[in-house]
Scaffold this motif. Structure first.
Motif, PDB file in Angstrom:
ATOM      1  N   ARG B  68       0.832  -1.201   0.000  1.00  0.00           N
ATOM      2  CA  ARG B  68       0.000   0.000   0.000  1.00  0.00           C
ATOM      3  C   ARG B  68       0.868   1.253   0.000  1.00  0.00           C
ATOM      4  O   ARG B  68       0.582   2.225  -0.706  1.00  0.00           O
ATOM      5  CB  ARG B  68      -0.884  -0.027   1.249  1.00  0.00           C
ATOM      6  CG  ARG B  68      -1.893   1.075   1.287  1.00  0.00           C
ATOM      7  CD  ARG B  68      -3.002   0.711   2.249  1.00  0.00           C
ATOM      8  NE  ARG B  68      -3.144   1.711   3.273  1.00  0.00           N
ATOM      9  CZ  ARG B  68      -3.984   1.611   4.304  1.00  0.00           C
ATOM     10  NH1 ARG B  68      -4.731   0.546   4.443  1.00  0.00           N
ATOM     11  NH2 ARG B  68      -4.055   2.554   5.194  1.00  0.00           N
ATOM     12  N   GLU B  95       2.584 -12.328  -4.315  1.00  0.00           N
ATOM     13  CA  GLU B  95       1.147 -12.595  -4.244  1.00  0.00           C
ATOM     14  C   GLU B  95       0.386 -11.297  -3.961  1.00  0.00           C
ATOM     15  O   GLU B  95      -0.618 -10.992  -4.583  1.00  0.00           O
ATOM     16  CB  GLU B  95       0.897 -13.609  -3.127  1.00  0.00           C
ATOM     17  CG  GLU B  95      -0.485 -14.182  -3.066  1.00  0.00           C
ATOM     18  CD  GLU B  95      -0.710 -15.258  -4.121  1.00  0.00           C
ATOM     19  OE1 GLU B  95      -1.847 -15.378  -4.564  1.00  0.00           O
ATOM     20  OE2 GLU B  95       0.264 -15.955  -4.490  1.00  0.00           O
ATOM     21  N   VAL B  99      -3.016  -8.223  -5.705  1.00  0.00           N
ATOM     22  CA  VAL B  99      -4.368  -8.079  -5.159  1.00  0.00           C
ATOM     23  C   VAL B  99      -4.808  -6.624  -5.077  1.00  0.00           C
ATOM     24  O   VAL B  99      -3.990  -5.709  -5.185  1.00  0.00           O
ATOM     25  CB  VAL B  99      -4.486  -8.726  -3.758  1.00  0.00           C
ATOM     26  CG1 VAL B  99      -4.137 -10.181  -3.817  1.00  0.00           C
ATOM     27  CG2 VAL B  99      -3.616  -7.994  -2.759  1.00  0.00           C
ATOM     28  N   ASN B 100      -6.106  -6.466  -4.887  1.00  0.00           N
ATOM     29  CA  ASN B 100      -6.702  -5.139  -4.687  1.00  0.00           C
ATOM     30  C   ASN B 100      -6.432  -4.165  -5.817  1.00  0.00           C
ATOM     31  O   ASN B 100      -6.285  -2.971  -5.592  1.00  0.00           O
ATOM     32  CB  ASN B 100      -6.190  -4.525  -3.374  1.00  0.00           C
ATOM     33  CG  ASN B 100      -7.002  -5.002  -2.189  1.00  0.00           C
ATOM     34  OD1 ASN B 100      -8.167  -5.328  -2.336  1.00  0.00           O
ATOM     35  ND2 ASN B 100      -6.398  -5.059  -1.035  1.00  0.00           N
ATOM     36  N   LEU B 101      -6.330  -4.693  -7.025  1.00  0.00           N
ATOM     37  CA  LEU B 101      -6.070  -3.795  -8.149  1.00  0.00           C
ATOM     38  C   LEU B 101      -7.351  -3.162  -8.663  1.00  0.00           C
ATOM     39  O   LEU B 101      -7.343  -2.058  -9.185  1.00  0.00           O
ATOM     40  CB  LEU B 101      -5.374  -4.564  -9.286  1.00  0.00           C
ATOM     41  CG  LEU B 101      -3.941  -4.973  -8.949  1.00  0.00           C
ATOM     42  CD1 LEU B 101      -3.351  -5.818 -10.060  1.00  0.00           C
ATOM     43  CD2 LEU B 101      -3.068  -3.744  -8.716  1.00  0.00           C
ATOM     44  N   ALA B 102      -8.455  -3.897  -8.528  1.00  0.00           N
ATOM     45  CA  ALA B 102      -9.730  -3.362  -9.005  1.00  0.00           C
ATOM     46  C   ALA B 102     -10.115  -2.153  -8.170  1.00  0.00           C
ATOM     47  O   ALA B 102      -9.952  -2.167  -6.953  1.00  0.00           O
ATOM     48  CB  ALA B 102     -10.806  -4.430  -8.903  1.00  0.00           C
TER      49      ALA B 102
END
Lengths: 269, 377
Positions: B68, B95, B99-102
């Motif tokens: 982040r 990994e 994630v959390n790309l959308a």
């Protein structure tokens, strides 16, 4: 791999219900960082052993040590500390039906960690994505999910607090072969990335071949054998021979080599 | 366990951040503040290097916070990279990068007036719909009943007897106790008021008419709705949740005939019997209070009772009972079939079952009151 100290060590465990004795002196070790497959006939007490380790079923005798401490001697607070270090995937998922997929994964975090709502949402979404679900499932309730998705959400919930050990009760039962193979690969990947130890109750010969480092066999209330798949295949024990030597298994034996290559591919990908 | 920390060194427009300690779930809250502060402090940085070589432990929480931080810098146009990853943590970091790309979806806030109207509209539509479902169930039940009359062997006698025992026989003690108390209380209140005008004996008229016509059957129905109606809804609902009802259908069996018919027949038989027992218990309670509290001898009470009531008084209560039982059974079964997947829905429908059946029983009682007034009973 077996140089690591055991994370779970069960000695001479006796568990019974009423007049029946299900486990009669079962002993088993799970070492750090390994995937242990646990097999046995239907009703042999595999799930009972698992539930005894996680404390859902009382034991009559024997000793269960998890992360080096005897669960029977711990007070409530120490016990809860231990419980936060394991995650459990129940056979049917056991998702909370009144919570959405995202809320199910957030539940343990909400209870045990003080996190900001934003971080909790991000981590929960990350876990859902790590188990191979898209962010669309976040707002869905368990009754709106397919069997395979329920298992994945349940796995994400089991992994919510980044446990050291996960217990999986028949993770691939009820999944189609493709879904089951994906789930196997997923367990392998997660085990590697998160450094998990995995205790997996299973009947799935594919899983046993593909992902398990060691296999333990429960027969008549005792663990009669433990070791890698080759040991199982070489065993003289009649039950083991019929389990691993049956028609369904023989087809797989030819694929042991293949599956090992596949496993390497998964590891490398 | 050592403290988690993130220290920065500025060198012109370049920033070197060094993460140390254990970046794990237990420290996630404090780490989040550290990470947010750090990303705010080095707003102007051109290039950022996050060094993880001194990390002791890293889990998903820590890895995500580092990711982040990295994304926060990249979003502001600076370049950021992570170095010094140990081999074990490399996989985890890889990994987390994915994630959390959308982009997060934000729900538009609804207009509160429209939302309120929406709730009201849906509430009305739901209530209308539940009447339709009641009519549907009544039709299905009639069909099943006619089928059973044509082929009596299709009646599930074991099931019927089982339910009769549960909703009838086992309800007797609680019904007797409650109606006895209600009768006693009515009599006590009556005596208290009537004595002041010197009309003691009329308390018998009041209690007997009230109990036989209204109170007996209503109390019994409210008890049965709470006791058996809720059980019916919960049973059928959990069978629905576990797909047992679908299983019945696929075997070519009609769930209404198998599950609903025996339950409702049991209620229709049990409620009049309970009403009779309840009314008698209430009169007994009233007589006892009149004797002990007002000194009215039992003979006088019975004498007065004979004058106060005639057969239709008793019949009014008894005629209503089976219809009310039918109503309770229908509502309970309809709500049971309406249960969806979740445990919350089971609770919601069970509550709705009890509330709706009590409401409808009282509404039905109102219609009967008009009807009996019309026919002069």
């Amino acid at each position: 791999m077996n140089n690591n100290p055991p994370v779970i060590s069960v000695r001479d465990l006796v568990v019974g219900f009423g007049a029946t004795t299900v486990l009669d002196g079962a002993s088993i070790d799970v070492f750090g960082g390994e995937i242990l497959g646990f097999v046995g006939g239907s009703g042999a007490g595999k799930s009972v052993l698992m539930r005894a380790i996680i404390g859902l079923v009382p034991k009559r005798a024997g000793k269960i040590e998890v992360f080096g401490s005897d669960l029977a001697t711990l007070n409530g607070r120490e016990r809860r500390a231990i419980e936060q270090r394991w995650g459990v995937l129940f056979q049917h998922g056991a998702l909370f039906s009144s919570l959405t997929a995202l809320q199910n994964v957030q539940f343990p975090m909400r209870e045990f960690l003080r996190l900001s709502p934003r971080l909790m949402e991000e981590i929960a979404l990350a876990k859902l994505e790590m188990v191979g679900l898209s962010a669309d499932v976040r707002g869905k309730y368990p009754s709106e999910l397919s069997g395979g998705m329920i298992k994945r959400v349940a796995l994400a919930r089991a992994l919510a607090l980044d446990p050291d050990t996960v217990f999986l009760d028949e993770p691939t039962s009820g999944l189609d072969p493709i879904g089951a193979a994906e789930f196997d690969a997923l367990i392998r990947t997660l085990q590697r990335t998160l450094g998990l130890s995995v205790f997996m109750v299973t009947h799935d010969l594919d899983s046993l071949h593909a992902v398990c480092d060691r296999i333990a066999v429960l027969f008549h209330g005792r663990v009669i054998a433990a070791g890698p798949i080759e040991t199982m295949l070489a065993s003289e024990h009649p039950w083991l021979q019929s389990y691993f030597g049956g028609a369904r298994s023989r087809q797989l034996q030819g694929r042991v080599l293949q599956s090992q290559t596949l496993q390497n591919q998964v590891m490398n990908s | 366990m050592s403290q988690a920390s993130l220290t920065g060194r500025t060198d012109g427009e370049r920033v070197a951040l060094i993460a140390a300690g254990s970046w794990t779930a237990e420290r996630a809250a404090e780490l989040e503040t550290i990470v947010d502060d750090t990303s705010r402090r080095y707003v102007g940085a051109r290039s950022v290097v996050i060094d993880l070589a001194r990390l002791e432990r890293l889990d998903t929480f820590g890895a995500w916070l580092i990711e982040r931080l990295k994304r926060a810098f990249i979003l502001r146009g600076s370049s950021a990279r992570v170095v010094g990853l140990s081999e074990a943590d490399c996989d985890l970091m890889d990994e987390v990068v994915q994630v959390n790309l959308a982009p997060g979806q934000k729900k538009a806030a609804a207009n509160p007036i429209l939302a309120a109207l929406d709730t009201i509209g849906r509430g009305i539509a739901d209530n209308g719909w539940s009447l339709v479902l009641l009519a549907q169930m009544l039709g299905a039940l009639t069909g099943a009943l006619l089928g059973t009359i044509a082929y009596p062997r299709r009646l599930r006698l074991t099931s019927l007897v089982h339910h009769l025992e549960r909703v009838g026989w086992r309800a007797v003690p609680i019904i007797v106790v409650i109606t006895f108390m209600i009768g006693a209380i009515l009599a006590q209140q009556g005596i208290f008021r009537f004595r002041s005008v010197g009309l003691d004996v009329y308390v018998v008229d009041m209690v007997s008419v009230l109990v036989l016509r209204e109170v007996g059957v209503l109390i019994v129905c409210i008890m049965v709705a709470g006791r058996s109606g809720s059980a019916y809804t919960a049973e059928i609902g959990s069978m629905k949740m576990r797909e047992e009802i679908d299983a019945l259908r696929t075997m070519g069996l009609d769930p209404v005939e198998v599950l609903v018919l025996p339950r409702i027949i049991a209620l229709v038989i049990a409620v009049p019997l309970l009403t009779f027992i309840g009314s008698i218990a209430a009169l007994y309670g009233a007589g006892l209070v009149c004797w002990l509290y007002a000194g009215m001898a039992p003979e006088i009470f019975l004498e007065r009772l004979r004058e106060a009531i005639w057969l239709p008084t008793f019949a009014v209560g008894m005629i209503k009972a089976p219809f009310m039982a039918l109503m309770i059974g229908l509502v309970a079964c309809v709500e049971g079939f309406e249960v969806e997947g979740s445990a919350a829905s089971l609770g919601l429908k069970t509550t709705a079952s009890v509330v709706k059946s009590i409401f409808l029983v009282i509404a039905l009682d109102g219609f009967f009151a008009m009807f009996f007034a019309g026919v002069g009973m």
